[in-house]
Design a protein around this motif. Structure first.
Motif, PDB file in Angstrom:
ATOM      1  N   GLY A 173     -10.837  26.702  23.368  1.00 12.62           N
ATOM      2  CA  GLY A 173     -11.800  25.619  23.286  1.00 12.62           C
ATOM      3  C   GLY A 173     -12.696  25.642  22.075  1.00 12.62           C
ATOM      4  N   ALA A 174     -12.487  26.569  21.159  1.00 11.30           N
ATOM      5  CA  ALA A 174     -13.367  26.684  19.997  1.00 11.30           C
ATOM      6  C   ALA A 174     -12.673  26.295  18.697  1.00 11.30           C
ATOM      7  N   GLU A 175     -11.492  25.736  18.795  1.00  9.00           N
ATOM      8  CA  GLU A 175     -10.705  25.408  17.610  1.00  9.00           C
ATOM      9  C   GLU A 175     -11.272  24.184  16.895  1.00  9.00           C
ATOM     10  N   ALA A 176     -11.345  24.249  15.572  1.00  4.89           N
ATOM     11  CA  ALA A 176     -11.859  23.129  14.786  1.00  4.89           C
ATOM     12  C   ALA A 176     -10.811  22.030  14.663  1.00  4.89           C
ATOM     13  N   ASP A 177     -11.275  20.805  14.437  1.00  2.00           N
ATOM     14  CA  ASP A 177     -10.390  19.659  14.278  1.00  2.00           C
ATOM     15  C   ASP A 177     -10.863  18.842  13.085  1.00  2.00           C
ATOM     16  N   PHE A 178      -9.942  18.078  12.513  1.00  2.00           N
ATOM     17  CA  PHE A 178     -10.287  17.270  11.337  1.00  2.00           C
ATOM     18  C   PHE A 178      -9.393  16.036  11.287  1.00  2.00           C
ATOM     19  N   HIS A 179      -9.992  14.878  11.056  1.00  6.30           N
ATOM     20  CA  HIS A 179      -9.240  13.633  10.876  1.00  6.30           C
ATOM     21  C   HIS A 179      -9.916  12.822   9.786  1.00  6.30           C
ATOM     22  N   GLY A 206       1.217  43.651   4.563  1.00  4.51           N
ATOM     23  CA  GLY A 206       0.139  44.559   4.210  1.00  4.51           C
ATOM     24  C   GLY A 206      -1.204  43.856   4.270  1.00  4.51           C
ATOM     25  N   GLN A 207      -2.253  44.608   4.650  1.00  4.97           N
ATOM     26  CA  GLN A 207      -3.598  44.045   4.730  1.00  4.97           C
ATOM     27  C   GLN A 207      -4.300  44.256   3.389  1.00  4.97           C
ATOM     28  N   PHE A 208      -4.157  43.287   2.501  1.00  4.24           N
ATOM     29  CA  PHE A 208      -4.806  43.331   1.200  1.00  4.24           C
ATOM     30  C   PHE A 208      -6.240  42.832   1.346  1.00  4.24           C
ATOM     31  N   LEU A 209      -7.161  43.470   0.643  1.00  6.77           N
ATOM     32  CA  LEU A 209      -8.575  43.151   0.802  1.00  6.77           C
ATOM     33  C   LEU A 209      -8.874  41.691   0.451  1.00  6.77           C
ATOM     34  N   GLY A 210      -8.351  41.214  -0.681  1.00  2.23           N
ATOM     35  CA  GLY A 210      -8.608  39.834  -1.078  1.00  2.23           C
ATOM     36  C   GLY A 210      -8.006  38.837  -0.112  1.00  2.23           C
ATOM     37  N   ASP A 211      -6.744  39.058   0.277  1.00  4.47           N
ATOM     38  CA  ASP A 211      -6.092  38.162   1.240  1.00  4.47           C
ATOM     39  C   ASP A 211      -6.835  38.168   2.574  1.00  4.47           C
ATOM     40  N   ALA A 212      -7.229  39.361   3.017  1.00  5.09           N
ATOM     41  CA  ALA A 212      -7.919  39.464   4.305  1.00  5.09           C
ATOM     42  C   ALA A 212      -9.210  38.644   4.306  1.00  5.09           C
ATOM     43  N   ALA A 213      -9.954  38.705   3.202  1.00  2.00           N
ATOM     44  CA  ALA A 213     -11.199  37.939   3.128  1.00  2.00           C
ATOM     45  C   ALA A 213     -10.916  36.440   3.180  1.00  2.00           C
ATOM     46  N   ASP A 214      -9.918  35.992   2.403  1.00  2.00           N
ATOM     47  CA  ASP A 214      -9.595  34.561   2.387  1.00  2.00           C
ATOM     48  C   ASP A 214      -9.165  34.074   3.767  1.00  2.00           C
ATOM     49  N   ILE A 215      -8.278  34.832   4.404  1.00  2.00           N
ATOM     50  CA  ILE A 215      -7.775  34.422   5.717  1.00  2.00           C
ATOM     51  C   ILE A 215      -8.888  34.479   6.754  1.00  2.00           C
ATOM     52  N   SER A 216      -9.747  35.490   6.642  1.00  2.00           N
ATOM     53  CA  SER A 216     -10.857  35.622   7.581  1.00  2.00           C
ATOM     54  C   SER A 216     -11.782  34.420   7.531  1.00  2.00           C
ATOM     55  N   TYR A 217     -12.174  33.998   6.324  1.00  2.00           N
ATOM     56  CA  TYR A 217     -13.046  32.823   6.212  1.00  2.00           C
ATOM     57  C   TYR A 217     -12.391  31.605   6.870  1.00  2.00           C
ATOM     58  N   ALA A 218     -11.082  31.447   6.653  1.00  2.00           N
ATOM     59  CA  ALA A 218     -10.381  30.290   7.205  1.00  2.00           C
ATOM     60  C   ALA A 218     -10.276  30.360   8.728  1.00  2.00           C
ATOM     61  N   THR A 219      -9.904  31.531   9.257  1.00  2.00           N
ATOM     62  CA  THR A 219      -9.714  31.640  10.707  1.00  2.00           C
ATOM     63  C   THR A 219     -11.036  31.642  11.461  1.00  2.00           C
ATOM     64  N   MET A 220     -12.092  32.183  10.855  1.00  2.00           N
ATOM     65  CA  MET A 220     -13.395  32.119  11.520  1.00  2.00           C
ATOM     66  C   MET A 220     -13.875  30.675  11.613  1.00  2.00           C
ATOM     67  N   ALA A 221     -13.655  29.897  10.552  1.00  2.00           N
ATOM     68  CA  ALA A 221     -14.114  28.506  10.553  1.00  2.00           C
ATOM     69  C   ALA A 221     -13.241  27.621  11.443  1.00  2.00           C
ATOM     70  N   ALA A 222     -11.935  27.837  11.399  1.00  2.00           N
ATOM     71  CA  ALA A 222     -11.022  26.918  12.081  1.00  2.00           C
ATOM     72  C   ALA A 222     -10.698  27.329  13.513  1.00  2.00           C
TER      73      ALA A 222
END
Length: 353
Positions: free
Chosen positions: A258-264, A298-314
């Protein structure tokens, strides 16, 4: 899921298994697991299994079952040994021979007297398993079916799942023939002939095949490990396959309901970009944030940060982000604890390079 941490930073996970138990019915507990060894995103270590099952009976008594010398172990003989890696650093190729299956190994009453006794390290903590951390993130799994089954120029059926997914392929065969080889192959694109593309650029330099040898009669092939892919080709099937026969188990980190973001918007292209980015983010999180679910995982630091920002928001994701922060912090005392190195972080963690 895997526990890819260093010895001393490894995880345990608790689960309520009450729904799997029926009062008065025989109960069996077992585990099918495999071990990667060292590699990108995976430190070298030793394979091990630690289980504690707590049973609370209606009469108030309590029973605790643990992994000890009373257990029996055997290699899963339908998985072919010494499988090569999919690429320089990733998973090993998932090769299965259904003729080697052990019928009923996971059912009550199975005779395991021919199996071996385990090598018991000792009561935890023991050996290299000095410390375990509770793993908060969970893996969500769901089964999806292809949107269409296409036929390549040479007659090979190719299942199209519509979009790229991070998943384990599955196929149900009704007319299996013992010894028949089915070289299932996943991919991102198809060639002009309709077959799955295998060139280096289109596969991230990865062998994306799932070789399978059939047994006689009806059977259900289930891959053990996942990759990212859209298409699944099934050559030499020698029977008609429908969308109901072909499926995939999509895997990614679980997120709050129930916490998933939506966009239209009024722009279909912008909506499509949103869908692509959102899906790409969640499919880049399994046992850790991964640079790709296909090549290194592999858990790369830069990739992890980018994905984290996206998954936390969305997706309101938090647990995997907390875990990644703790893991990269742990890289400091392990690797960057003296001289001018104090305070640095690993570029990839955990890591076996």
């Amino acid at each position: 899921g895997g526990s890819f941490g260093y010895p001393g930073e490894q995880y345990y996970q608790a689960a309520n298994v009450t729904r799997l138990v029926k009062a008065g019915e025989p109960l069996v507990i077992g585990a099918l697991y495999h071990w990667y060894g060292g590699g990108q995103g995976r430190p070298a270590g030793q394979p091990g299994l630690l289980i504690k099952l707590v049973i609370e009976h209606v009469n108030g008594s309590r029973e605790v079952i643990t992994t000890d010398e009373s257990w029996r172990v055997s290699r899963a003989t339908w998985f072919q040994p010494d499988s090569p890696r999919r690429n320089g650093e990733g998973d090993r190729i998932d090769r299965q021979d259904a003729r080697g299956e052990i019928p009923g190994w996971d059912r009550p009453g199975f005779d395991d007297s021919a199996w071996s006794a385990p090598e018991v390290v000792g009561a935890h903590p023991a050996g290299i398993f000095t410390h375990l951390v509770g793993k908060e993130p969970r893996i969500a799994e769901r089964v999806v079916h292809p949107v269409a089954i296409r036929t390549a120029d040479d007659g090979t059926p190719v299942a199209d799942f519509g979009v790229v997914i991070a998943a384990r392929p599955q196929v149900r065969f009704d007319e299996g023939v013992a010894g028949r080889s089915i070289d299932l192959r996943t991919g991102y694109t198809v060639s002009a002939s309709g077959r799955v593309t295998t060139d280096t650029l289109q596969t991230q330099g990865t062998n994306m095949s799932f070789p399978y040898i059939q047994k006689d009669g009806p059977q259900h092939y289930r891959a053990f490990t996942h990759l990212a892919w859209r298409y699944l080709e099934i050559p030499n099937a020698s029977e008609e396959l429908s969308v109901d026969d072909i499926s995939a188990v999509v895997v990614h980190v679980d997120t709050p309901a129930g916490a998933e973001a939506d966009f239209h918007s009024s722009d279909p292209k912008l909506d499509a970009v949103w869908d692509l980015v959102k899906r790409s983010a969640i499919y880049s999180v399994q046992e850790a944030f991964v640079d790709t679910p296909t090549r290194e995982k592999g858990q790369f630091l830069g990739d992890a940060a980018d994905i984290s920002y996206a998954t936390m928001a969305a997706f309101a994701e938090r647990d995997q982000t907390q875990q990644a922060i703790r893991e990269f912090l742990a890289s400091q005392p392990r690797h960057w604890s003296s001289g001018n190195d104090v305070g640095r972080y690993n570029a990839v963690y955990p890591n076996g390079d």
